[in-house]
Scaffold this active site. Structure first.
Site, PDB file in Angstrom:
ATOM      1  N   THR A  30       0.820  -1.212   0.000  1.00  0.00           N
ATOM      2  CA  THR A  30       0.000   0.000   0.000  1.00  0.00           C
ATOM      3  C   THR A  30       0.856   1.264   0.000  1.00  0.00           C
ATOM      4  O   THR A  30       0.353   2.345  -0.285  1.00  0.00           O
ATOM      5  CB  THR A  30      -0.930   0.039   1.225  1.00  0.00           C
ATOM      6  OG1 THR A  30      -0.141  -0.065   2.424  1.00  0.00           O
ATOM      7  CG2 THR A  30      -1.937  -1.104   1.181  1.00  0.00           C
ATOM      8  N   ALA A  48       1.069  -8.209   8.254  1.00  0.00           N
ATOM      9  CA  ALA A  48       1.377  -8.810   9.550  1.00  0.00           C
ATOM     10  C   ALA A  48       0.126  -9.226  10.316  1.00  0.00           C
ATOM     11  O   ALA A  48       0.191 -10.119  11.165  1.00  0.00           O
ATOM     12  CB  ALA A  48       2.211  -7.835  10.395  1.00  0.00           C
ATOM     13  N   GLU A  49      -1.022  -8.587  10.047  1.00  0.00           N
ATOM     14  CA  GLU A  49      -2.256  -8.980  10.742  1.00  0.00           C
ATOM     15  C   GLU A  49      -2.707 -10.392  10.361  1.00  0.00           C
ATOM     16  O   GLU A  49      -3.471 -11.030  11.082  1.00  0.00           O
ATOM     17  CB  GLU A  49      -3.388  -7.997  10.425  1.00  0.00           C
ATOM     18  CG  GLU A  49      -3.361  -6.735  11.251  1.00  0.00           C
ATOM     19  CD  GLU A  49      -2.143  -5.885  10.966  1.00  0.00           C
ATOM     20  OE1 GLU A  49      -1.577  -5.325  11.912  1.00  0.00           O
ATOM     21  OE2 GLU A  49      -1.746  -5.770   9.781  1.00  0.00           O
ATOM     22  N   ASP A  60       0.033  -3.574  18.516  1.00  0.00           N
ATOM     23  CA  ASP A  60       0.017  -3.074  17.139  1.00  0.00           C
ATOM     24  C   ASP A  60       0.572  -1.658  17.076  1.00  0.00           C
ATOM     25  O   ASP A  60       0.100  -0.817  16.316  1.00  0.00           O
ATOM     26  CB  ASP A  60      -1.397  -3.121  16.548  1.00  0.00           C
ATOM     27  CG  ASP A  60      -1.430  -2.752  15.060  1.00  0.00           C
ATOM     28  OD1 ASP A  60      -0.416  -2.971  14.382  1.00  0.00           O
ATOM     29  OD2 ASP A  60      -2.462  -2.236  14.596  1.00  0.00           O
ATOM     30  N   LYS A 107       2.451   5.257  16.258  1.00  0.00           N
ATOM     31  CA  LYS A 107       1.156   4.912  16.833  1.00  0.00           C
ATOM     32  C   LYS A 107       1.087   5.068  18.347  1.00  0.00           C
ATOM     33  O   LYS A 107       0.045   5.364  18.911  1.00  0.00           O
ATOM     34  CB  LYS A 107       0.802   3.461  16.484  1.00  0.00           C
ATOM     35  CG  LYS A 107       0.200   3.253  15.112  1.00  0.00           C
ATOM     36  CD  LYS A 107      -0.306   1.825  14.997  1.00  0.00           C
ATOM     37  CE  LYS A 107      -1.031   1.595  13.689  1.00  0.00           C
ATOM     38  NZ  LYS A 107      -1.632   0.241  13.625  1.00  0.00           N
ATOM     39  N   ASN A 123      -1.596   7.713  12.823  1.00  0.00           N
ATOM     40  CA  ASN A 123      -1.526   6.577  11.925  1.00  0.00           C
ATOM     41  C   ASN A 123      -0.711   6.951  10.685  1.00  0.00           C
ATOM     42  O   ASN A 123       0.313   7.609  10.799  1.00  0.00           O
ATOM     43  CB  ASN A 123      -2.936   6.081  11.582  1.00  0.00           C
ATOM     44  CG  ASN A 123      -2.985   4.600  11.311  1.00  0.00           C
ATOM     45  OD1 ASN A 123      -2.413   4.105  10.344  1.00  0.00           O
ATOM     46  ND2 ASN A 123      -3.680   3.855  12.159  1.00  0.00           N
ATOM     47  N   TRP A 124      -1.115   6.536   9.500  1.00  0.00           N
ATOM     48  CA  TRP A 124      -0.317   6.725   8.291  1.00  0.00           C
ATOM     49  C   TRP A 124      -0.361   8.159   7.768  1.00  0.00           C
ATOM     50  O   TRP A 124       0.479   8.557   6.959  1.00  0.00           O
ATOM     51  CB  TRP A 124      -0.815   5.798   7.178  1.00  0.00           C
ATOM     52  CG  TRP A 124      -2.238   6.103   6.802  1.00  0.00           C
ATOM     53  CD1 TRP A 124      -3.358   5.531   7.316  1.00  0.00           C
ATOM     54  CD2 TRP A 124      -2.682   7.113   5.890  1.00  0.00           C
ATOM     55  NE1 TRP A 124      -4.483   6.117   6.775  1.00  0.00           N
ATOM     56  CE2 TRP A 124      -4.096   7.086   5.906  1.00  0.00           C
ATOM     57  CE3 TRP A 124      -2.035   8.029   5.065  1.00  0.00           C
ATOM     58  CZ2 TRP A 124      -4.872   7.939   5.129  1.00  0.00           C
ATOM     59  CZ3 TRP A 124      -2.806   8.886   4.293  1.00  0.00           C
ATOM     60  CH2 TRP A 124      -4.207   8.830   4.326  1.00  0.00           C
ATOM     61  N   HIS A 180     -16.486  -4.182   8.278  1.00  0.00           N
ATOM     62  CA  HIS A 180     -17.842  -3.658   8.380  1.00  0.00           C
ATOM     63  C   HIS A 180     -18.127  -2.965   9.702  1.00  0.00           C
ATOM     64  O   HIS A 180     -19.263  -2.574   9.956  1.00  0.00           O
ATOM     65  CB  HIS A 180     -18.866  -4.779   8.138  1.00  0.00           C
ATOM     66  CG  HIS A 180     -18.869  -5.282   6.732  1.00  0.00           C
ATOM     67  ND1 HIS A 180     -19.468  -4.606   5.697  1.00  0.00           N
ATOM     68  CD2 HIS A 180     -18.313  -6.395   6.172  1.00  0.00           C
ATOM     69  CE1 HIS A 180     -19.304  -5.280   4.567  1.00  0.00           C
ATOM     70  NE2 HIS A 180     -18.605  -6.362   4.823  1.00  0.00           N
TER      71      HIS A 180
END
Length: 724
Positions: A181, A198-199, A325, A352, A415-416, A638
């Site tokens: 990504t 990694a998840e 994480d 994070k 985050n990113w 979701h």
């Protein structure tokens, strides 16, 4: 999918073809000199502007005195209403940007005329292995080509003038849940790319490829080989040294250990070093991953390499024994700061875990670490002698056996979204947020590793919102955003701006004393860099996550930003994004200039009217079973508690809630696989799929009764049957 060897052979032949002359005419001057300096500001030649990645432009035509006169110059609608995370790259009046599913678009940067587009044809089934949406953060430009990494693990070189593919190489094993990504970086005629996954269970690495041909030059693994064998790669010597920081057994032996470098790769042209921001462990739970033993290097670390060979130089680990994480993949800025009366070459990162790090680039030693959001509770601070965090023992939930309500959470204090640094005012601008969540040990066999869904070693089902209206509303109200102007020398915030919701956009800053940022509620804003005073706000009709770029064509300065929502928070948490759930999700590229007069069409309004729900027929036991299954397999896309986040379909409003056959067709038969919703028959029986339907239906009834402002259409609301 063609094999990597075939792709590489094609690449080598294409690289020797007759298109070099056309490439030289377009982006031919993008080389080491331009990427080191960034040029005059007329271009935005790489994702972070230049190799220092400060996202700082020297342009001043648009400044704190006139930014209020910015208007829309042009816009372009994008085809996919998923997460828009790319920063445009602009050179010689051409703008290059990526969108979801790794598509690439080229425009005339002044007029907005589309020049070409490229679709790599990613199989939509790959989306189930993308932890945080099917996003892409942009291209790299170099000597006539633009480079893009794809969600299915390819690295592709395109002719900058035509958009035609020059070469393509498969950088990952496609039998494993790897994704790409992040934006590539180009250093010394090599394209550097990492990956994610990694998840789900992979082993992280970064690879360098020849920019002209796609030939592999070197590879650096970030965690040891679970088999104990050497890899025959540049990382072998380093892996031998870090292996003792991992347990002899543990789930990392089968998961791969994680440590993916899914975003931050930064080249230091002054010191000729390459910095990798390394991600989380696989699984997250340190107690399962490494039997609670060792620091697990190089997880959650910044690692310095020699770019020519990929050999290890130094590292600094931000979160030893990572278990929450807490990645170190967030953007890194390079600078020279006056600290203690002496100039220090430093790198800065706000990852994070809620601490802002200033690290000496010469040796990897920690200089500062301060909390940039309030309420950080996994650690109280850092021991500056050892460089290690002062941990809260309760945070190690796998040791205490008790849930830990953490701040920040896996969604992150940052985050990113890009962070920018303005050397004129000495401030870093962090798109921060305050979002907590619970960490719980596994409680059933359902939490063990599976072939679909997150494999993080936690009880995800019971980490969802409790079935209590007051608690849910408090959680929504407590999830907020903040723009933090951080002084890295004083180690404190100089000024802040609070937002009512999290997941706001990345930042960009200029010599015009400006900071630009989009908001989740649909504005593109500018602030005075020195004081934080808001100077400009433009309603764009949709949420903004990406970072902006600025450039100049024909003597006119432009500011460009992608708009549109998606990513981890709207997909996984749902309710926590608050009012942003009701903001339309309209994917657009927006370009501004002083005096711009273009107008946006009205944004479509989401359907928020109450729906008529079928009568709930599930027993309390069935609903509880469905809740556990939903939490394990469904919530990361979701939304927790089936709340939806305004990106993917809100299952509480699904027409199939009263249609068992339609629900079966989607979850078991894969009727929507071409949209990315694959069959879950590998992990769910038809009966279990129906239990999920009953849970979502029950959740929808409860939400209509307790959370919606409008009354439920269609009569009496059945009593809640779910158990929390």
């Amino acid at each position: 999918m063609r094999k990597a060897g075939v792709l590489l052979t094609t690449a080598l032949l294409a690289g020797c073809g007759g298109s070099e002359q056309s490439r030289d005419r377009v982006l031919g001057r993008v080389d080491a000199a331009l990427l080191t300096s960034g040029g005059t500001g007329a271009d935005w030649p790489m994702t972070g502007y230049n190799y220092s990645e400060q996202r700082f432009s020297p342009l001043t035509q648009v400044n704190a005195g006139n930014v209020g006169k910015l208007g829309l110059a042009w816009f372009a609608d994008m085809p996919d209403a998923r997460g828009q995370e790319a920063t445009p790259v602009v050179v010689d009046g051409r703008l290059y940007v990526t969108g979801p599913w790794s598509k690439v678009f080229a425009y005339d940067a002044a007029s907005g005329q589309k020049l070409w587009e490229f679709d790599p044809g990613v199989d939509k089934a790959k989306g189930v292995q993308a932890c945080c949406d099917v996003v892409n953060r942009g291209v790299a430009a170099w000597k006539g080509r633009v480079y893009v990494g794809t969600i299915d693990g390819r690295l592709i070189a395109l002719d900058a003038g035509t958009g035609k593919q020059d070469w393509s190489v498969q950088t990952t094993d496609n039998s494993k849940p790897y994704t790409i990504t992040g934006a590539p970086r180009v250093v010394k005629d090599m394209v550097i790319i990492g990956n994610g996954g990694a998840e789900f269970g992979v082993r992280g690495y970064v690879t360098a490829y020849d920019a002209a041909t796609g030939t592999k030059k070197w590879r650096f693994y970030t965690v040891p080989n679970p088999s104990g064998a050497k890899d025959g790669e540049a990382s072998d010597a380093a892996m031998a040294k870090v292996a003792p920081t991992w347990s002899k057994n543990g789930e990392w032996k089968t998961s791969g250990g994680g440590g993916t470098v899914w975003d931050s790769i930064v080249y230091d042209a002054e010191l000729d070093q390459l910095y990798l921001g390394v991600g989380n462990g696989s699984p997250w739970n340190h107690g399962l991953r490494s039997e609670g033993q060792g620091d697990n290097l190089f997880l959650s670390s910044i690692v310095a390499l020699k770019p020519d060979t990929g050999q290890y130089v130094w590292h600094y680990q931000e979160t030893p024994g990572e278990t929450w994480d807490f990645t170190a993949t967030q953007p890194i800025n390079l600078a020279t700061l006056n600290i203690g009366g002496s100039p220090r070459k430093v790198l800065m990162q706000a990852p994070k875990n809620g601490f802002f790090y200033v690290v000496d680039r010469m040796n990897g030693k920690l200089i500062n670490a301060g909390q940039f959001i309030p309420g950080v509770n996994w650690a109280s601070g850092y021991d500056m002698k050892t460089g290690r965090p002062i941990e809260n023992p309760a945070a190690r939930f796998y040791k205490t056996g008790k849930p830990f309500l953490a701040l920040p959470s896996a969604i992150a204090a940052h985050n990113w979204q890009p962070m920018a640094f303005n050397p004129n005012v000495g401030l870093a601008f962090i798109p921060a947020q305050i979002v907590g969540s619970a960490y719980l040990n596994p409680s059933s066999p359902l939490d063990a590793a599976k072939p679909l869904g997150f494999n993080v070693g936690q009880d995800l089902g019971n980490a969802m919102y409790p079935r209590d209206a007051a608690t849910v509303k408090a959680a929504i109200a407590g999830a907020t955003g903040r723009l933090v102007a951080w002084d890295p020398v004083a180690n404190k915030a100089r000024w802040t701006v609070d937002y009512p919701t999290p997941w706001n956009g990345g930042t960009m800053t200029t010599a015009g004393n400006l900071v630009f940022q989009g908001t989740a509620l649909g504005e593109f804003r500018a602030y005075a860099a020195d004081t934080g005073r808001q100077l400009f706000a433009y309603p764009v009709g949709t949420g903004v996550m990406a970072g902006a770029a600025t450039y100049q064509v024909g003597g006119v300065q432009y500011v460009a930003v992608l708009a549109g929502r998606g990513g981890a928070l709207p997909l996984s948490i749902g309710y926590a994004i608050g009012k942003a759930r009701d903001v339309p999700n309209v994917p657009r590229l927006l370009v501004f200039k002083l005096g711009g007069t273009a107008k946006l069409p009205p944004s479509p309004q989401p359907d928020t009217a109450p729906v008529t729900l079928p009568t709930a027929t599930g027993t309390p036991q069935q609903v509880a079973q469905g809740q556990a299954l939903y939490g394990r397999y469904c919530q990361v896309c979701h939304g927790a508690s089936a709340g939806g986040g305004g990106v993917l379909p809100n299952l509480q409003r699904s027409a199939n809630l009263g249609n068992p056959d339609g629900w079966h067709a989607v979850l078991i038969d894969g009727a929507l696989k071409d949209n990315g919703m694959v069959s879950f028959a590998k992990v769910l029986t038809p009966e279990q799929a129906q239990l999920i339907r009953l849970y979502v239906l029950d959740e929808a009834h409860w939400a209509q009764k307790n959370l919606a402002e409008a009354p439920t259409a269609g009569g009496k609301v059945p009593a809640r049957t779910g158990v929390r």
